[in-house]
Design a protein around this motif. Structure first.
Motif, short mmCIF file in Angstrom:
data_model
loop_
_atom_site.label_atom_id
_atom_site.label_comp_id
_atom_site.label_asym_id
_atom_site.label_seq_id
_atom_site.Cartn_x
_atom_site.Cartn_y
_atom_site.Cartn_z
N GLU A 52 0.84 -1.20 0.00
CA GLU A 52 0.00 0.00 0.00
C GLU A 52 0.87 1.24 0.00
O GLU A 52 1.84 1.33 0.75
N TYR A 73 -3.29 0.45 -3.82
CA TYR A 73 -3.05 -0.94 -3.41
C TYR A 73 -2.54 -1.66 -4.65
O TYR A 73 -3.23 -1.73 -5.67
N LYS A 78 -2.83 -6.63 -10.13
CA LYS A 78 -3.95 -5.78 -9.73
C LYS A 78 -3.45 -4.43 -9.23
O LYS A 78 -2.35 -4.33 -8.68
N LYS A 80 -5.41 -0.92 -7.30
CA LYS A 80 -6.60 -0.17 -6.89
C LYS A 80 -6.14 1.22 -6.48
O LYS A 80 -5.19 1.38 -5.70
N ILE A 99 -10.40 -0.03 -9.89
CA ILE A 99 -9.76 -1.32 -9.62
C ILE A 99 -9.51 -2.01 -10.96
O ILE A 99 -10.45 -2.21 -11.73
N ASP A 101 -7.92 -5.40 -12.77
CA ASP A 101 -7.51 -6.79 -12.56
C ASP A 101 -7.14 -7.39 -13.91
O ASP A 101 -8.01 -7.64 -14.75
N LEU A 301 -1.55 -8.23 0.18
CA LEU A 301 -2.86 -7.60 0.18
C LEU A 301 -3.97 -8.61 0.44
O LEU A 301 -3.85 -9.78 0.07
N ASP A 305 -8.70 -5.28 0.52
CA ASP A 305 -7.84 -4.19 0.05
C ASP A 305 -8.11 -3.83 -1.41
O ASP A 305 -8.08 -2.65 -1.78
N VAL A 306 -8.32 -4.84 -2.24
CA VAL A 306 -8.45 -4.61 -3.68
C VAL A 306 -9.89 -4.78 -4.15
O VAL A 306 -10.15 -5.11 -5.31
#
Length: 336
Positions: A52, A73, A78, A80, A99, A101, A301, A305-306
């Motif tokens: 983070e 994050y 990933k 975020k 976010i 992914d 994480l 978090d994500v």
């Protein structure tokens, strides 16, 4: 008596040693080559950063009162990004995020406004998101799902770069300075190549990311107005602007403020020069944006978090409709 075999052996021996020497050199070169390949492979296979990073941003003369907090994050596939107001505006509890992914081929953008009870989100594929970035104009208000650190200048002209100039949070960081084409604004950026993040993720979050910049840990935008002489301002690129400024300051018609301003007289006007000094200082104080690391952690994480924040979000199917729910504003939200 010297036989033919002895003569043959004498001829072969030097050849054998030469062959042996060449073989050793070849093996040594191959070994060195393997070492270089191994080092390169290890460089390519370095672990991606996971953890983070929170940046705290201040803008203008009252920046300490109008903070902007942005949290990232980050993992291998990933990222975020979530942004919210701090300082006196923290009571609004507005936030926006994105976010991304890579494995799921999914981008989720969201925005929440407590006062209007707005909680919207939009889900799309990575391909569609990249297409929208090229064809759509993202609103430039705060908070925003995307990062505009590299859209604060009208254009980016690299002036200087110093590798490993300092250490930030234990990571060696490079220093890079940019100016715009008028030399009126400059931006200093500190980033670290040791914080390894997939380029695809970075470029989908940071708009207009320069190719020489990795994850930015610090940024500062300043004006160079105080460094420019009054005479240069009057006679240079800013002539029209200073002409209008003179009209606004003097607010009367006299020999120095005509339909077409006499620039030579303006440059000698002591009141205008005094006003310019005050103006330049005020401009420098107000047009000043800094972003610096306020929190940093390297850790594994969690799914929370994500993930999108808890609560009911309304899925907006149309991308443009979702954009219309985001805050709008000028390219830079300076304090007045």
């Amino acid at each position: 008596m010297i036989t033919n075999d002895k003569i043959h052996n004498c001829k072969i021996q030097p050849c054998f040693f030469a062959f042996f020497t060449l073989s050793c050199n070849f093996l040594e070169d191959k070994k060195e080559g393997n070492t270089e390949d191994k080092d390169k492979k290890e460089e390519d296979n370095r672990l991606y950063f996971e953890g983070e990073i929170k940046l705290s941003e201040s803008r203008g003369l009252y920046g300490s009162l109008t903070k902007v907090h942005t949290t990232y994050y980050i993992s291998e596939n990933k990222i975020k990004r979530e942004q919210e107001w701090g300082g006196v505006y923290s009571m609004l509890e507005n936030y926006a995020g994105i976010i991304i992914d890579l494995k799921k081929d999914r981008v989720v953008m969201y925005y929440a406004d407590k006062l209007s009870s707005t909680r919207n989100k939009h889900t799309l594929s990575i391909k569609d998101y990249k297409t929208h970035l090229k064809t759509k104009v993202m609103p430039k208000g705060i908070p925003s799902p995307v990062d505009r650190t590299f859209e604060l200048l009208l254009d980016y002209r690299l002036i200087n770069q110093v590798k490993d100039s300092t250490v930030i949070k234990g990571f060696k960081s490079d220093f890079t300075r940019y100016h715009d084409d008028t030399d009126f604004l400059k931006q200093d950026v500190f980033d670290s190549k040791e914080i390894k993040v997939k380029r695809e993720l970075l470029e989908m979050v940071f708009m207009n990311l320069p190719e020489e910049i990795n994850f930015p840990l610090k940024s500062e935008v300043k004006t160079t107005f105080s460094e420019i002489s009054n005479d240069s301002i009057i006679k240079g690129k800013q002539t029209k602007a200073i002409d209008q400024l003179a009209r606004n300051i003097l607010r009367k018609k006299d020999s120095t403020v005509k339909k077409e301003t006499d620039l030579e007289k303006l440059s000698k006007n002591k009141w205008l020069n005094m006003g310019l000094k005050i103006l330049k200082k005020g401009v420098d104080l107000n047009i000043h944006i800094t972003a610096d690391v306020s929190d940093f952690s390297v850790r594994t994480l969690t799914n929370i978090d994500v993930s999108i924040p808890s609560g009911d979000f309304t899925e907006i199917l149309d991308f443009d409709e979702f954009l219309n729910t985001l805050p709008t504003g000028g390219s830079v939200d300076f304090d007045d």
